[in-house]
Design an enzyme around this catalytic site. Sequence first.
Site, short mmCIF file in Angstrom:
data_model
loop_
_atom_site.label_atom_id
_atom_site.label_comp_id
_atom_site.label_asym_id
_atom_site.label_seq_id
_atom_site.Cartn_x
_atom_site.Cartn_y
_atom_site.Cartn_z
N PRO A 83 45.51 41.65 49.41
CA PRO A 83 45.41 43.11 49.25
C PRO A 83 45.34 43.48 47.78
O PRO A 83 45.88 42.76 46.94
CB PRO A 83 46.73 43.62 49.85
CG PRO A 83 47.67 42.46 49.80
CD PRO A 83 46.83 41.22 49.89
N ASP A 84 44.67 44.59 47.47
CA ASP A 84 44.80 45.04 46.09
C ASP A 84 46.17 45.69 45.97
O ASP A 84 46.86 45.90 46.96
CB ASP A 84 43.59 45.87 45.65
CG ASP A 84 43.67 47.35 45.96
OD1 ASP A 84 44.78 47.85 46.16
OD2 ASP A 84 42.62 48.00 45.99
N PHE A 85 46.62 45.89 44.76
CA PHE A 85 47.99 46.33 44.59
C PHE A 85 48.15 47.85 44.60
O PHE A 85 49.17 48.36 44.98
CB PHE A 85 48.56 45.82 43.24
CG PHE A 85 48.70 44.33 43.17
CD1 PHE A 85 48.62 43.53 44.30
CD2 PHE A 85 48.95 43.72 41.96
CE1 PHE A 85 48.76 42.17 44.24
CE2 PHE A 85 49.10 42.35 41.87
CZ PHE A 85 49.00 41.56 43.01
N ARG A 86 47.08 48.55 44.15
CA ARG A 86 47.29 49.95 43.80
C ARG A 86 46.73 50.97 44.76
O ARG A 86 46.98 52.15 44.59
CB ARG A 86 46.71 50.21 42.41
CG ARG A 86 47.54 49.60 41.34
CD ARG A 86 47.04 49.97 39.97
NE ARG A 86 45.99 49.08 39.51
CZ ARG A 86 44.87 49.47 38.98
NH1 ARG A 86 44.61 50.74 38.87
NH2 ARG A 86 43.98 48.60 38.57
N ASN A 132 42.24 38.50 37.76
CA ASN A 132 43.01 38.08 38.93
C ASN A 132 44.03 37.00 38.60
O ASN A 132 43.80 36.18 37.71
CB ASN A 132 42.06 37.61 40.04
CG ASN A 132 41.22 38.75 40.57
OD1 ASN A 132 41.55 39.92 40.32
ND2 ASN A 132 40.16 38.44 41.28
N ASP A 174 45.23 35.10 41.19
CA ASP A 174 45.34 34.29 42.41
C ASP A 174 44.79 32.88 42.31
O ASP A 174 44.92 32.09 43.25
CB ASP A 174 44.66 35.04 43.58
CG ASP A 174 43.20 35.39 43.28
OD1 ASP A 174 42.52 34.64 42.55
OD2 ASP A 174 42.73 36.42 43.80
N HIS A 234 45.01 38.32 32.60
CA HIS A 234 46.36 38.78 32.96
C HIS A 234 47.23 37.62 33.43
O HIS A 234 48.19 37.81 34.17
CB HIS A 234 46.27 39.88 34.03
CG HIS A 234 45.52 41.09 33.55
ND1 HIS A 234 44.97 42.03 34.40
CD2 HIS A 234 45.19 41.51 32.30
CE1 HIS A 234 44.35 42.97 33.68
NE2 HIS A 234 44.47 42.67 32.41
#
Length: 389
Positions: free
Chosen positions: A53-56, A127, A129, A146
């Site tokens: 899922p995206d976070f925001r 990302n 991940d 990041h």
Amino acid sequence: MGNEESSPVDESVPPQTLEYRTLDGVARYIKSGKVRSIVVMTGAGISTSAGIPDFRSPDTGLYANLARLNLPYAEAVFDIGYFKENPEPFYTLAQELYPGNYRPTITHSFITLLHKKGLLLKLFTQNIDCLEREAGVPDDKIVEAHGSFARQSCIECKAPYPDNEIKEHIAAKTIPRCHACQGLVKPEIVFFGEALPSSFFENRMLPGEADLCIVLGTSLSVQPFASLPQATRQGTPRILINQEKVGGLGSRADDVLILGDCDDGVQDLAEACGWLEELEAVWATTAPKAASELGKAEQPKRTKDEKLEDEIDKLTKEVDESLNLSKWHEERVHGWQLGQAKKQPGGASPVASGWKFPHEDPQGDLSHIFFFDKAGSSSNSPKETDKKG
Ligand code: CNA
């Protein structure tokens, strides 16, 4: 450095480098042999079809779901100050997000294909991940702006920590400690309150050397990453494959916008280049063993949205359970908030003293990664937060 002017190029302005400002135009340019080095920039949108899922996003994002849990605020999971006091929530989430749980998407494999063809100059990803690595993009071609789960170290003395040992800790949901100084060990994901990796700053001008720039699945709303496409030369074609128009893409004569799903977009581009079979073959190598081969019953097929919802439920349930396991946690959270308040002049309650949680404080946040409005909900408004530039 902010986003460049975003007014769209006038349709009457002819492209400088491309024959046509279309996906086919980009494919013809690639096939012409003039393209020797491609820079790719990616974000959370290339992993949503993998089930991450995206976070925001206000409803489906992980933060929106964590917000109802017993954290002082949802983003505390990625806050270095909170982590030092209470690392359990992060390690609970880490077990779910840890590499190995998700299959790379065909978009990840498209980047691998560019590398196999000797065309990939560098991949800049936001990302965490590691799916680009899992898809076969080599370490020296990736800048994880990041950070990621690829490496881990002590947050105190910075000593690296062995891969096999952190895997054991993450699987067992136990907290790793540095062998040298007993400090907390954390994957090198950039948390609120931490600087971006030096590799980002060392490579940020590299797009200026590329013949083609491909931007995939990012809102380009997080600085300083969002400024990378501006580092390409005028006349260097830039193609955006994303659900929405973002950043200043579309403002230059050789910008091509392909608005839609990035898995579809890269397949269309591969087909136009005559690479579709190769792409599918590269992606096939990332397939996990079929359930039948593992002796399990085949599961009924689920839609992308259903899979994403399941994943969010699973992630939040895990964190929920972990956080509600004991009264101890609640007391720690309360104690942490009071402790933070005491560090403020007057030691009053955080609200009364005007004290801010780190994500609300422009001097102490990690809003180069995530944005929040004052109520703590997510927002997509661009914000310049590069403390270095
Ligand atoms: P974002 O701001 O959530 O933007 C995602 C963009 O992708 C949006 O413009 C969407 O419209 C678009 N999008 C979503 N799905 C698709 C799709 N299937 N096809 C095409 N476009 C799509 O995410 P950014 O990456 O721009 O923001 C940066 C943050 C998010 C980074 O700091 C990441 O660490 C963080 N993040 C990472 C992951 C991950 O590692 N997989 C997941 C969630 C968030």
